[in-house]
Enzyme design. Structure first.
Site, PDB file in Angstrom:
ATOM      1  N   SER A  69      42.083  47.232  38.232  1.00  0.00           N
ATOM      2  CA  SER A  69      40.689  47.006  38.580  1.00  0.00           C
ATOM      3  C   SER A  69      40.489  45.829  39.536  1.00  0.00           C
ATOM      4  O   SER A  69      41.009  45.828  40.635  1.00  0.00           O
ATOM      5  CB  SER A  69      39.912  46.830  37.277  1.00  0.00           C
ATOM      6  OG  SER A  69      38.555  46.711  37.509  1.00  0.00           O
ATOM      7  N   THR A 105      40.395  40.230  28.704  1.00  0.00           N
ATOM      8  CA  THR A 105      41.345  40.610  29.750  1.00  0.00           C
ATOM      9  C   THR A 105      42.189  39.450  30.267  1.00  0.00           C
ATOM     10  O   THR A 105      43.129  39.659  31.013  1.00  0.00           O
ATOM     11  CB  THR A 105      40.604  41.207  30.972  1.00  0.00           C
ATOM     12  OG1 THR A 105      39.765  40.194  31.526  1.00  0.00           O
ATOM     13  CG2 THR A 105      39.757  42.405  30.594  1.00  0.00           C
TER      14      THR A 105
HETATM   15  C1  16G Z   1      36.818  44.972  31.388  1.00  0.00           C
HETATM   16  C2  16G Z   1      35.721  45.906  30.989  1.00  0.00           C
HETATM   17  C3  16G Z   1      34.415  45.439  31.545  1.00  0.00           C
HETATM   18  C4  16G Z   1      34.136  44.031  31.074  1.00  0.00           C
HETATM   19  C5  16G Z   1      35.294  43.132  31.397  1.00  0.00           C
HETATM   20  C6  16G Z   1      35.121  41.810  30.703  1.00  0.00           C
HETATM   21  C7  16G Z   1      35.916  48.305  30.720  1.00  0.00           C
HETATM   22  C8  16G Z   1      36.335  49.586  31.363  1.00  0.00           C
HETATM   23  N1  16G Z   1      36.002  47.231  31.497  1.00  0.00           N
HETATM   24  O1  16G Z   1      36.989  44.954  32.772  1.00  0.00           O
HETATM   25  O2  16G Z   1      33.423  46.293  31.074  1.00  0.00           O
HETATM   26  O3  16G Z   1      32.995  43.518  31.685  1.00  0.00           O
HETATM   27  O4  16G Z   1      36.489  43.702  30.911  1.00  0.00           O
HETATM   28  O5  16G Z   1      36.239  41.039  30.893  1.00  0.00           O
HETATM   29  O6  16G Z   1      35.535  48.254  29.580  1.00  0.00           O
HETATM   30  P1  16G Z   1      36.491  39.744  30.020  1.00  0.00           P
HETATM   31  O7  16G Z   1      36.585  40.177  28.590  1.00  0.00           O
HETATM   32  O8  16G Z   1      37.736  39.172  30.572  1.00  0.00           O
HETATM   33  O9  16G Z   1      35.304  38.858  30.256  1.00  0.00           O
HETATM   34 MG    MG Z   2      37.076  48.180  37.865  1.00  0.00          MG
END
Ligand code: 16G
Ligand code: MG
Length: 547
Positions: A68, A501
């Site tokens: 992504s 993430t």
């Molecule tokens: C991922 C999620 C997105 C969210 C982001 C938050 C999906 C497909 N994607 O990219 O929705 O906004 O994580 O990231 O669910 P973070 O937990 O690192 O803040």
């Molecule tokens: Mg994306």
């Protein structure tokens, strides 16, 4: 058909050995990390997708290879369930366990999954695989395909596609093409046909001009936009920048995440007229944000909240004009700007709910409405229509123009997941119908200044939250301290949550002025460092020389 689990072990040992023993977890967007550690993860996800397809009685399961908005050296993988949703939560832990067992344990572990889930391994299975345009994606795609083949499943490789395209293919196939044809051409056709009918050859209207700059983040969205342009009858003049053919890397100094978080234009932005509409998508084209620069050179962002309010307001208008009775609702996360929520509740009088971060939470909640609009502030979102809504609208379309418009909008929208290109075409349609330029759009309400910080801590899981991540329950006392700090700022709001993430804690702050916002974010960041085991250097005070 009989399968031999020895084959799985042999493949794993010979071709996709586990090179790291570090524990990895299926997070909000699947597995993500440095590409060189992902071969065995990919192989095993191919195995899991095949098992899941058999578990779901032969329905198609999708596997998307992408990281992504992450930097180019990263990659990742996520599974798509039969209706286009994210993998069911209970299977996330099955995925996590499967990826963490050693090669030697693999055969037995797969046998255990089969037994515990009563999977009939003699039945057929279908897995669709797509990838973004990272240079290591083809290698990883082969690993996924081999995982499917090891279990004698059927695999269809779509090559380089956006994440939302793969979701679309899965749903199109599982609905026996009721949703569309499960091909790249079928996808373009469906969206472009609806878009052009909605334009109805009125390309410009009022303040709306028919030109846009499209920042493709050097990712797959750029390539696909070029395909759209080839097929669109100049219904929209799109100039694509960061096409991924020059030296630029995916998401580097460009793309939706950069523009949203840095609150500035992509570095490679060409000179354009003030107030030119620009969009940025992320590396796999499931997020979109708009932006422009005014006549004083100042940057303005129109993020997911703006898109949500624009779309919600317009849908409400059409539903009212069509004189149909449907339950409309908007789903946001704690990251939604407070001003957007106020506007929706007080001006649009639209029901709003707040859920934890992550598409699966938003999507799930949106399904509770007849027309559920969901958007994250970062630009990920879409609209879902219930069967009841579709039937009601179709019936009303026999007599009402506004219902006909709604029917076309349903075709334009990729209901399966947030789709940057489909969302952009939707926004373009609404702006065109309203005769709005970016200034008209941005003046519907004033965003509160906001700021995000990342704080490194020893273990981010010491932070636990509740109430859609707006309240922190652990470590004890942190929320009380945050409340005390927030109380000192006019229109202040702040929350902290562990990232799903990245190995960091995220801090969000908003307040009446930019200066206050920076100070509030800093003060809360310091609290996290002190009370949640911060590591690394202390945060830099806003306004100090190091900033
Ligand atoms: C991922 C999620 C997105 C969210 C982001 C938050 C999906 C497909 N994607 O990219 O929705 O906004 O994580 O990231 O669910 P973070 O937990 O690192 O803040
Ligand atoms: Mg994306």
């Amino acid at each position: 058909m009989s399968i031999n689990l020895r084959t799985v072990y042999a493949f794993a040992r010979e071709m996709y050995p586990k090179v790291s023993t570090e524990h990895v977890q299926y997070g909000t967007a699947g597995f993500r990390g440095k590409a060189e550690f992902l071969d065995s993860v990919m192989f095993r996800m191919g195995v899991l997708a095949t098992l899941r397809s058999r578990y779901r009685e032969g329905a198609v399961i999708g596997v998307m290879i992408t990281a992504s908005h992450n930097p180019e050296p990263d990659n990742g993988v996520k599974l798509v369930d039969p209706k286009g949703e994210m993998l069911e939560a209970s299977w996330e832990s099955i995925a996590t366990d499967l990826v963490n067992v050693s090669d030697q344990e693999l055969e037995q572990h797969v046998a255990k999954i089969i037994k515990e889930n009563n999977i009939d391994v003699t039945t057929s299975s279908q897995v669709f695989v797509g990838m973004d345009n990272r240079y290591h994606s083809p290698r990883l795609l082969k690993a996924v395909a081999d995982g499917v083949i090891a279990l004698k499943g059927n695999v269809k490789e779509y090559g380089i596609v956006t994440t939302p395209m793969l979701h679309y293919f899965v749903v199109a196939a599982n609905t026996k093409e009721a949703y569309g044809k499960p091909t790249e051409e079928g996808y373009y056709e469906k969206l472009i046909k609806a878009f052009e009918l909605l334009r109805n050859s009125r390309l410009e209207n009022g303040n709306y001009r028919n030109n846009i700059i499209f920042d493709g983040a050097n990712g797959v969205g750029a390539r696909k936009m070029l395909q759209f342009i080839k097929r669109m009858k100049s219904s929209l003049n799109v100039t694509v920048i960061n096409q991924g053919i020059g030296p630029g890397k995916i998401n580097e100094d460009c793309g939706a995440d950069y523009v949203k978080v840095q609150q500035r234009t992509p570095k490679s932005m060409p000179e354009v007229e003030p107030f030119t509409r620009c969009v940025s998508v992320d590396g796999d084209a499931d997020r979109v944000v708009y932006f422009f620069t005014d006549d004083k050179g100042e940057f303005h962002l129109l993020d997911g909240d703006r898109i949500a309010t624009l779309v919600a307001g317009y849908l409400m208008e059409l539903v009212t004009q069509a004189e149909i009775n449907l339950r409309l609702g908007l789903v946001q996360t704690a990251y939604a700007n407070g001003a957007s929520t106020d506007y929706i509740v007080n001006e649009l009088k639209f029901p709003v709910s707040c859920v934890p971060t992550g598409v699966k939470h938003l999507h799930h909640k949106a399904l509770a409405y007849d027309i559920g609009v969901y958007f994250e502030a970062n630009g990920h979102g879409t609209i879902v229509f219930s069967d009841n809504a579709k039937a009601t609208i179709a019936q009303a379309a026999e007599t009402k123009e506004s219902a006909k418009t709604l029917l076309l909008l349903i075709d334009l929208i990729n209901e399966t997941v947030g789709d940057a290109i489909s969302d952009m075409l939707l926004v373009e349609t609404i702006l065109n119908h309203k005769g709005w330029d970016v200034q008209d759009w941005i003046s519907s309400y004033n965003d509160l200044p906001n700021r995000q910080l990342k704080v490194k801590v020893q273990d981010r899981n010491v932070i636990e939250t509740t109430d859609a991540e707006r309240v922190c329950v652990k470590p004890e006392g942190l929320q009380t301290e945050i409340n005390k700090v927030v109380a000192n700022y006019k229109r202040g709001r702040s929350f902290v949550r562990p990232s799903g993430t990245e190995d960091v804690v995220r801090v969000y702050a908003e307040a009446a002025t930019k200066e206050d916002t920076d100070n509030l974010a800093y003060e809360v960041g310091i609290l996290v460092q002190k009370l949640a085991g911060g590591v690394g250097p202390e945060l830099t005070k806003p306004g100090s020389a190091h900033l």
